[in-house]
Every structure is written in structure tokens, then in C-alpha cells.
Write an enzyme that holds these catalytic residues in place. Structure first.
Site, PDB file in Angstrom:
ATOM      1  N   LYS A  53       6.164  -4.824  -4.827  1.00 13.30           N
ATOM      2  CA  LYS A  53       7.330  -4.168  -4.503  1.00 13.30           C
ATOM      3  C   LYS A  53       8.051  -4.166  -2.981  1.00 13.30           C
ATOM      4  O   LYS A  53       9.276  -4.531  -2.837  1.00 13.30           O
ATOM      5  CB  LYS A  53       7.800  -3.618  -4.967  1.00 13.30           C
ATOM      6  CG  LYS A  53       9.248  -2.302  -5.136  1.00 13.30           C
ATOM      7  CD  LYS A  53       9.671  -3.142  -6.230  1.00 13.30           C
ATOM      8  CE  LYS A  53      10.901  -3.206  -6.956  1.00 13.30           C
ATOM      9  NZ  LYS A  53      11.610  -4.433  -7.502  1.00 13.30           N
ATOM     10  N   GLU A 112      16.837 -17.243  -9.134  1.00 12.20           N
ATOM     11  CA  GLU A 112      16.280 -16.011  -9.484  1.00 12.20           C
ATOM     12  C   GLU A 112      15.961 -16.164 -11.339  1.00 12.20           C
ATOM     13  O   GLU A 112      14.840 -15.279 -11.146  1.00 12.20           O
ATOM     14  CB  GLU A 112      17.574 -15.203  -9.583  1.00 12.20           C
ATOM     15  CG  GLU A 112      17.590 -13.934  -9.763  1.00 12.20           C
ATOM     16  CD  GLU A 112      16.325 -13.404  -8.940  1.00 12.20           C
ATOM     17  OE1 GLU A 112      15.588 -13.680  -8.332  1.00 12.20           O
ATOM     18  OE2 GLU A 112      15.790 -12.137  -9.364  1.00 12.20           O
ATOM     19  N   GLU A 130       7.367 -15.227 -11.685  1.00 16.64           N
ATOM     20  CA  GLU A 130       6.779 -13.107 -11.101  1.00 16.64           C
ATOM     21  C   GLU A 130       5.758 -12.445 -12.276  1.00 16.64           C
ATOM     22  O   GLU A 130       4.423 -12.025 -11.849  1.00 16.64           O
ATOM     23  CB  GLU A 130       7.255 -12.496 -10.271  1.00 16.64           C
ATOM     24  CG  GLU A 130       8.321 -12.645  -9.540  1.00 16.64           C
ATOM     25  CD  GLU A 130       9.744 -11.972  -8.893  1.00 16.64           C
ATOM     26  OE1 GLU A 130       9.131 -11.118  -8.164  1.00 16.64           O
ATOM     27  OE2 GLU A 130      10.074 -12.004  -9.816  1.00 16.64           O
ATOM     28  N   LYS A 144      11.996 -14.879 -11.866  1.00 18.91           N
ATOM     29  CA  LYS A 144      12.060 -14.163 -12.607  1.00 18.91           C
ATOM     30  C   LYS A 144      10.217 -14.329 -13.387  1.00 18.91           C
ATOM     31  O   LYS A 144       9.095 -13.470 -13.934  1.00 18.91           O
ATOM     32  CB  LYS A 144      12.552 -13.384 -12.903  1.00 18.91           C
ATOM     33  CG  LYS A 144      13.930 -12.602 -12.725  1.00 18.91           C
ATOM     34  CD  LYS A 144      13.324 -11.210 -12.421  1.00 18.91           C
ATOM     35  CE  LYS A 144      11.862 -11.539 -11.127  1.00 18.91           C
ATOM     36  NZ  LYS A 144      13.329 -11.034 -10.004  1.00 18.91           N
ATOM     37  N   TRP A 173      -3.256  -2.879  -1.994  1.00 14.47           N
ATOM     38  CA  TRP A 173      -2.360  -4.159  -1.669  1.00 14.47           C
ATOM     39  C   TRP A 173      -3.140  -5.156  -0.365  1.00 14.47           C
ATOM     40  O   TRP A 173      -3.138  -4.889   0.378  1.00 14.47           O
ATOM     41  CB  TRP A 173      -1.123  -4.640  -1.651  1.00 14.47           C
ATOM     42  CG  TRP A 173      -0.406  -5.288  -1.813  1.00 14.47           C
ATOM     43  CD1 TRP A 173      -0.708  -6.309  -3.111  1.00 14.47           C
ATOM     44  CD2 TRP A 173      -0.614  -6.869  -1.549  1.00 14.47           C
ATOM     45  NE1 TRP A 173       0.379  -7.011  -3.038  1.00 14.47           N
ATOM     46  CE2 TRP A 173      -0.375  -7.970  -1.811  1.00 14.47           C
ATOM     47  CE3 TRP A 173      -0.770  -7.331   0.195  1.00 14.47           C
ATOM     48  CZ2 TRP A 173       0.302  -9.168  -1.619  1.00 14.47           C
ATOM     49  CZ3 TRP A 173      -0.575  -8.403   0.825  1.00 14.47           C
ATOM     50  CH2 TRP A 173      -0.139  -9.204  -0.275  1.00 14.47           C
ATOM     51  N   ASN A 186      -1.483   2.449   5.698  1.00 12.83           N
ATOM     52  CA  ASN A 186      -0.471   1.050   4.677  1.00 12.83           C
ATOM     53  C   ASN A 186       0.146   0.500   6.197  1.00 12.83           C
ATOM     54  O   ASN A 186       0.534   0.382   7.071  1.00 12.83           O
ATOM     55  CB  ASN A 186       1.111   1.704   4.089  1.00 12.83           C
ATOM     56  CG  ASN A 186       1.879   1.080   4.441  1.00 12.83           C
ATOM     57  OD1 ASN A 186       3.154   1.765   3.899  1.00 12.83           O
ATOM     58  ND2 ASN A 186       2.081  -0.490   4.139  1.00 12.83           N
ATOM     59  N   GLY A 187       0.150  -0.996   6.165  1.00 11.92           N
ATOM     60  CA  GLY A 187       0.161  -1.875   7.328  1.00 11.92           C
ATOM     61  C   GLY A 187      -1.025  -2.346   7.971  1.00 11.92           C
ATOM     62  O   GLY A 187      -1.765  -2.807   6.830  1.00 11.92           O
ATOM     63  N   HIS A 230      16.912 -36.267  -8.575  1.00 13.80           N
ATOM     64  CA  HIS A 230      15.789 -37.019  -7.797  1.00 13.80           C
ATOM     65  C   HIS A 230      14.336 -36.443  -7.413  1.00 13.80           C
ATOM     66  O   HIS A 230      13.822 -36.235  -6.379  1.00 13.80           O
ATOM     67  CB  HIS A 230      16.445 -36.521  -5.927  1.00 13.80           C
ATOM     68  CG  HIS A 230      17.891 -36.893  -5.996  1.00 13.80           C
ATOM     69  ND1 HIS A 230      18.187 -38.323  -5.542  1.00 13.80           N
ATOM     70  CD2 HIS A 230      19.343 -36.581  -6.263  1.00 13.80           C
ATOM     71  CE1 HIS A 230      19.466 -38.699  -5.235  1.00 13.80           C
ATOM     72  NE2 HIS A 230      20.180 -37.703  -5.623  1.00 13.80           N
ATOM     73  N   ARG A 238       4.059   0.071  -5.297  1.00 16.96           N
ATOM     74  CA  ARG A 238       3.889  -0.508  -3.955  1.00 16.96           C
ATOM     75  C   ARG A 238       1.992  -1.754  -4.045  1.00 16.96           C
ATOM     76  O   ARG A 238       1.749  -2.542  -2.386  1.00 16.96           O
ATOM     77  CB  ARG A 238       3.486   0.291  -2.548  1.00 16.96           C
ATOM     78  CG  ARG A 238       4.782   1.129  -2.612  1.00 16.96           C
ATOM     79  CD  ARG A 238       4.674   2.007  -1.692  1.00 16.96           C
ATOM     80  NE  ARG A 238       4.407   1.482  -0.323  1.00 16.96           N
ATOM     81  CZ  ARG A 238       5.572   1.065   0.659  1.00 16.96           C
ATOM     82  NH1 ARG A 238       6.209   1.821  -0.003  1.00 16.96           N
ATOM     83  NH2 ARG A 238       5.402   0.810   1.324  1.00 16.96           N
ATOM     84  N   CYS A 269       0.624  -1.233   0.052  1.00 20.42           N
ATOM     85  CA  CYS A 269       0.218   0.093  -0.113  1.00 20.42           C
ATOM     86  C   CYS A 269       0.397   0.792  -0.360  1.00 20.42           C
ATOM     87  O   CYS A 269       2.019   1.425   0.695  1.00 20.42           O
ATOM     88  CB  CYS A 269      -0.722   0.326   1.302  1.00 20.42           C
ATOM     89  SG  CYS A 269      -1.519  -1.378   0.943  1.00 20.42           S
TER      90      CYS A 269
HETATM   91  C1  G6P Z   1       8.637  -8.194  -2.700  1.00 26.05           C
HETATM   92  C2  G6P Z   1       9.376  -8.375  -3.916  1.00 26.05           C
HETATM   93  C3  G6P Z   1      10.321  -8.913  -4.574  1.00 26.05           C
HETATM   94  C4  G6P Z   1      11.419  -8.276  -3.570  1.00 26.05           C
HETATM   95  C5  G6P Z   1      10.588  -9.098  -2.281  1.00 26.05           C
HETATM   96  C6  G6P Z   1      12.089  -8.973  -0.826  1.00 26.05           C
HETATM   97  O1  G6P Z   1       8.281  -9.603  -3.367  1.00 26.05           O
HETATM   98  O2  G6P Z   1       8.272  -8.318  -5.086  1.00 26.05           O
HETATM   99  O3  G6P Z   1      10.998  -8.190  -5.640  1.00 26.05           O
HETATM  100  O4  G6P Z   1      12.973  -9.508  -3.689  1.00 26.05           O
HETATM  101  O5  G6P Z   1      10.004  -8.605  -2.046  1.00 26.05           O
HETATM  102  O6  G6P Z   1      11.907  -7.305  -0.481  1.00 26.05           O
HETATM  103  P1  G6P Z   1      13.040  -6.223  -0.224  1.00 26.05           P
HETATM  104  O7  G6P Z   1      12.842  -4.965  -0.591  1.00 26.05           O
HETATM  105  O8  G6P Z   1      13.280  -6.422   1.460  1.00 26.05           O
HETATM  106  O9  G6P Z   1      14.650  -7.252  -0.560  1.00 26.05           O
END
Ligand code: G6P
Length: 614
Positions: A609, A487, A494, A491, A75, A101-102, A510, A27, A2
Site C-alpha cells: 500500500k 481506474e 490489482e 482495480k 516487501w 524500511n527503505g 486504433h 505495507r 515494509c
Molecule cells: C500503491 C498502492 C496504490 C496507490 C499507489 C500510490 O501502488 O497499492 O493503491 O494508488 O501506491 O500511493 P499513494 O499513497 O501515493 O496514493
């Protein structure tokens, strides 16, 4: 998650608030809303499900006049995304509006008590409880809004960044924070507030980062005042922002994600600037040299992080163990915090977070500090909570990352971990000066090598068309390439919503091997390193089962080239630096597959994010 924005001044609040919401949309983007007090003294609240652009369309014909207002992009946590669950929420008498937000953890208990007192609720959110509580206290005690907010916050368990305005007093915004970020911008005859500095940067570079349990009293014509919950005044520490507007815009690219992928040569240059010096012969990391004893005497290093940062953390383990011979453990911050961890003052905890606000990582830091460990932060956002909570640390300096899927922050984190490991190795004498200088020299060339790697763009764009409709993907790597595989898979899932799994290549036999058939592409990260021959076997195993293979290999590779369906050649670098190079084609592959599928790569569904809730 948020985002909140607020404005008080002499300009049209709506325009500033909407622009701010666009900046904060990373956010959360399932609904948005604004509340503005009109010159006639009306509190106009407009809310709409979906993106900020939906809110704008909804507001087109509405009265948006006013020079004070608050706004929110959501969010969802409590209550599905809907118009009525969107913020701002307002009090029963329509006098007070609030954005939040929270998470208010004890909202059920508070709601029950307020229901007993005759309050009525119109949403499923925890936030509405807070605004009703503020109104209830305000009316019962016949007190000021500030006092009502202070008293209400004393009742609250949980995390909040809030902004509150009232119809009957259109000259003030009361804002407060605990565990969720809040920044106040100080302009000339105007003030701004936001979850981060991005909505503020084009109006002023003077900002105040509000601290936990502080309340900002933002009044027209008066200087900013900060008080605690007991109404004692706190000091105002004005900081200068260093972000430029161009960093917040797409700069000719179709998406922030693509811009951020292509920015990496520059962001990596910024990341190493002043740190790898004398043509690579010296690596200077102040946070390490200032805390020499802590690192030299560390019995163990524990790295905590979430998401992509956790993948960087895994690479940190390989780097620090290899270079410094210190045992390293890597933990998801969310698991660590509830795992009853065993820590001593001989442990160093490294917390990695791009945003510097991730709730689980913050909680892990607090636990580690309480148990006496030395806590080192690696963050991107200057002034965010994690750098403030940690004993010391290093910024990655890659500039604002707007695309929800992390790209340049990941390579920046890995680069910082590499430099931190080299700095510790120098202190501990676990590497010779020659070895350090050899790697240091290559580090200075990494930005150019990343530029070279980005030339794969067109090839990958073409390749992505072949795999757009694959339903599953497997990513395999060993050693330094294993976190890269994780990673790469993250990606893809996501932003394209294709199921993808990353695996240590040798583990394939395995379990995952059972999935392999002609329908299941496997991406194999196989640079020329000490495990190359081992991974050649994995390529053979996939091919023997009619699986197709996309291989990331070092330039000049012949063995895998003869077996794989597609090869993407990347420049040769020492093994410990391969992740920064090999992750580039994987970023591009996921980007183009998602684009082919028509997905919104910058704002993928359900994600946000900055994850400021548990
Ligand atoms: C969310 C974002 C990711 C990020 C993760 C951790 O899931 O979408 O891109 O890696 O949070 O966030 P940070 O800000 O702690 O790296």
C-alpha cells in the site's frame, strides 16, 4: 514498503509487536520477524516467510518472554522473500538486531568494505549491511550504540526507517529515519515506535513524528530524546492522534476493501464537511484561499502522483481546466522526477498521495520546490511526509485505508480536487456564483447518491459470476469517464490478476479493437454526458464483433440498454461529478470477481500500500 514496530515498557512485547505487524501488514507481507530480549538476557530472533500469521504459528512454542522488542513485515527489494532475508537482521556477535524500511543504495560498496574487514553475511539484503556496519563501528570505536548508529548512518546513501536493539542493553531502542516514515508513541512507562500510527493508537494518542535524519533515543524510564546525526538535540513536538480503533477493524465486513467501498457515503461526508457550506453556496478550501495569489497567477498547474492517485490526478486536470481555465499537465511522479522538468515560480504543482509517503511523489515535490514552484499536497494520512514537505494542501479525511487496492481514498481525492477547482474558479471568477452554488448543492447530495449506487451490490455480485474466468477485460470511457476506465481496469488487475486495460473509448479503433471477440468483455462507462452519443458508437463497434458489454449508464438510459449485455444504472449527476458515482460499481465488480477467484483482496500478491522505495 515494509513495516516496522518497536516496544519498550512493562508489558509482553511479543503480543504488542504481533498486533502491530498485523496493522502494518498492508505495507508488505512476504515475510515477517520479531526480535525480543528475554528476561534472561537472550536476544531471541524469530523469522518466517509469508504473512504475519505464519510467524505466529512459527513462534507458538518459542520463548517469547520479554518487555523490549522490534518487529518487521517485509516487501522484498533486495533478495527474494525467504526466512533468512526476513528481518530482523542481527550482527555477527549476535548482540545487535535491526529492522529496516527503505533501501540502502550504496550497500554493495559498504558490503565490500565490511567483507575486507572479515564480516560475514547471511542474507542477500541491503539491511544486513547496515547492522554489520553498526556492529563494526561499535566494536572498532568502542562506542555506545547511539554513536555507532549515528556514524553508520553518515555512511549510508538511501532511505531508511530503522529500529535497533542490543542484547547487552535491554533498556533502549535506537530508531532513525530518512525518507521512510517513523512515529514514536509515548505511553505511561512505555513507548512504541512504528511506520505509521496504526499499531500505536490503541495504547496512546500521544505521538511524535520523527523527522528526516533524526534519531530517536527511546530509553526505559527516560523521556524520549531526538538527536540529529551530529548528536545535537532536536525539539520534541508531541501530536494528538485522531484515529479510532474501529477505523482499523473490519467492522463485520469480510474484507477491508468491501468495508471501505461501503464506507464511502460517510467518508465523502467527512471529506466535504466544513468545506461545502451554506447548502452548497460556498466552497471553502483554506489551502486555496490562504494562497490566493499563487492560484490566481498560476500560468500552469502540474499534478504529480502514482497509481490510483494518478488517475485522480487525470480527473483533476479535467476539473481544473473546465472550471478554472488554467492549463494542467499530469505526470507520473516517477517520470517527472527524472524528466529534467521545466518549472518556474509561476507554476503550481499539486502532489496527490493517499499515504503521503510515496517515494517518487516525495522526490517530485522536492524537485518542484527547488525549482521555485508552489507545491500543494492532497493526502489522507495526517502527519505523513508529503503534507509536511508541501507548502500547503488539503487532507481528504477519509480515515485509514487498509485494503491495498484504493477505493475510498480515490473518491476522496476526486472530491477534494473538485472542491479545490471550485475554490480556484471562485477566486479567478471563471465560474459564476450561480454555477458554483448549483454544483455545490449536488456535492452535498453525493454521499446519498453513493449510497444509492451501492444498492447495485447484489446485482454486481451476481454479474461477477459470469465473468470470473475471463482472461482479459477492456475498460472504455471518454472525457471524465476515461480516468474512471483506467481506474476500473487497475482495480481488476490489482486484486483478481486478470489482465485489464483502460482506454479512451475513441482510441479503441486504433488497436484494442483487434482483441475483441466473444471471449473479451468490455466495460463501458457511459453516463449521460456530452460525449454520450460518441460512446454509443463504441458499444456498437464492440457488439458488431461479438464482444460482450457491461455498461455503466445513467438511470433511465434506453439506447445503450438495448445494445449492451448488462447495464448498471447509476444516479444522474452533473458530468464533472460522474466519476465519483461511476467508479463505485467498478470497485464492486473487481472485488467480487477477485473473491470468486479466491484471491486475497486486501493483500494482493506483490503489491504494497505504501510504496516508500523507488
Ligand atoms: C500503491 C498502492 C496504490 C496507490 C499507489 C500510490 O501502488 O497499492 O493503491 O494508488 O501506491 O500511493 P499513494 O499513497 O501515493 O496514493
Amino acid at each position: 514498503m515494509c513495516g516496522i514496530v518497536g516496544y519498550i515498557g512493562n508489558n509482553n512485547a511479543y503480543d504488542i509487536l504481533i498486533k502491530g505487524l498485523h496493522r502494518l501488514e498492508y505495507r508488505g507481507y512476504d515475510s515477517a520477524g520479531v526480535a525480543i530480549v528475554s528476561p534472561e538476557g537472550q536476544l531471541n530472533v524469530y523469522k518466517s516467510m509469508g504473512k504475519v500469521s505464519n510467524l505466529e504459528a512459527y513462534c507458538k512454542d518459542k520463548n517469547k518472554e520479554g518487555v523490549i522488542g522490534i518487529a518487521h513485515t517485509r516487501w522484498a527489494t533486495h533478495g527474494e522473500p525467504s526466512d533468512c532475508n526476513a528481518h530482523p537482521h542481527f550482527s555477527e556477535d549476535g548482540n545487535i538486531a535491526l529492522v529496516h524500511n527503505g533501501t540502502i543504495e550504496n550497500y554493495k560498496v559498504l558490503k565490500e568494505a565490511l567483507l575486507q574487514h572479515g564480516c560475514r553475511f547471511h542474507s542477500d539484503t541491503d539491511t544486513e549491511v547496515l547492522v554489520q556496519l553498526i556492529e563494526y563501528i561499535r566494536l572498532t570505536n568502542n562506542c555506545s550504540l547511539l554513536d555507532a548508529v549515528r556514524e553508520a548512518l553518515k555512511e549510508v546513501v538511501g532511505a531508511y526507517a530503522i529500529a535497533v536493539i542490543e542484547k547487552n542493553n535491554p533498556d533502549q531502542i535506537i530508531a532513525a529515519r530518512k525518507s521512510s516514515p517513523l512515529v514514536v508513541g509515548i505511553g505511561e512507562d512505555e513507548m512504541f515506535l512504528a511506520s505509521d500510527a496504526t499499531p500505536i493508537v490503541e495504547y496512546t494518542d500521544n505521538v511524535v513524528y520523527v523527522k528526516d535524519e533524526e534519531i530517536a533515543v527511546i530509553r526505559r524510564g527516560e523521556p524520549l530524546k531526538l538527536v540529529n546525526l551530529e548528536n545535537q538535540e532536536a525539539e520534541i513536538d508531541v501530536k494528538k492522534l485522531k484515529v479510532s480503533i474501529s477505523e482499523l477493524e473490519k467492522g463485520g465486513y469480510d474484507h477491508f476493501m468491501l468495508k471501505e467501498i461501503f464506507e464511502q457515503p460517510r467518508t465523502l461526508t467527512d471529506c466535504i464537511r466544513g468545506r461545502v457550506v451554506e447548502d452548497g453556496r460556498r466552497v471553502l478550501i483554506n489551502g486555496v484561499s490562504d494562497n490566493k495569489e499563487k492560484f490566481i497567477n498560476a500560468h500552469r498547474i502540474i499534478i504529480v502522483a502514482c497509481g490510483t492517485s494518478w488517475h485522480a490526478a487525470l480527473l483533476g486536470k479535467y476539473l481544473i481546466q473546465d472550471m478554472c481555465r488554467i492549463p494542467v499537465e499530469v505526470e507520473y511522479a516517477s517520470e517527472f522526477r527524472y524528466s529534467n522538468p521545466v518549472l518556474t515560480s509561476n507554476d503550481v504543482v499539486i502532489a496527490i498521495s493517499q499515504s503521503g509517503e510515496t517515494a517518487d511523489t516525495l522526490a517530485a515535490i522536492q524537485i518542484a520546490k527547488k525549482m521555485g514552484a508552489f507545491v500543494y499536497g492532497i493526502s489522507n494520512v495526517v502527519g505523513s511526509s508529503i503534507p509536511r514537505e508541501t507548502h500547503s494542501g488539503t487532507y481528504i479525511h477519509v480515515g485509514p485505508e487498509i485494503g491495498v487496492a484504493s477505493t475510498k481514498a480515490f473518491t476522496g481525492q476526486v472530491m477534494v480536487l473538485t472542491m479545490v477547482a471550485l475554490a480556484i474558479a471562485e477566486l479567478k471568477g471563471t465560474m459564476t456564483q450561480e454555477q458554483i452554488a448549483e454544483l455545490g448543492k449536488v456535492i452535498t447530495k453525493i454521499p446519498d447518491l453513493v449510497s444509492q449506487t451501492l444498492k447495485l451490490n447484489d446485482k454486481i455480485k451476481h454479474l461477477s459470476l459470469i465473468y470470473t474466468y475471463a482472461r482479459n477485460f477492456l475498460y472504455l470511457g471518454r472525457g471524465y469517464s476515461y480516468p474512471v476506465a483506467l481506474e476500473g481496469a487497475l482495480k481488476l488487475k490489482e486484486i483478481s490478476y486478470i489482465h485489464a486495460e483502460g482506454y479512451p473509448a475513441a482510441e479503441m479503433k486504433h488497436g484494442p479493437i483487434a482483441l475483441i471477440d466473444a471471449e473479451m468483455p468490455t466495460v463501458i462507462i457511459a453516463p449521460n454526458d456530452h460525449l454520450y452519443e460518441k460512446i454509443v458508437n463504441n458499444v456498437q463497434q464492440v457488439k458488431a464483433r461479438h464482444g460482450s458489454v457491461i455498461a455503466i449508464v445513467t438511470e433511465g438510459d434506453t439506447e445503450i440498454r438495448n445494445m449492451a449485455d448488462h447495464v448498471l444504472e447509476v444516479p444522474e449527476v452533473p458530468e464533472c461529478l460522474t466519476p465519483i458515482i461511476t467508479s463505485i460499481p467498478l470497485q464492486l465488480l473487481s472485488y467480487y470477481i477477485a473473491i470468486n477467484k479466491g484471491k486475497n483482496v486486501d493483500m494482493p500478491r506483490n503489491l504494497a500500500k505504501s510504496v516508500t522505495v523507488e
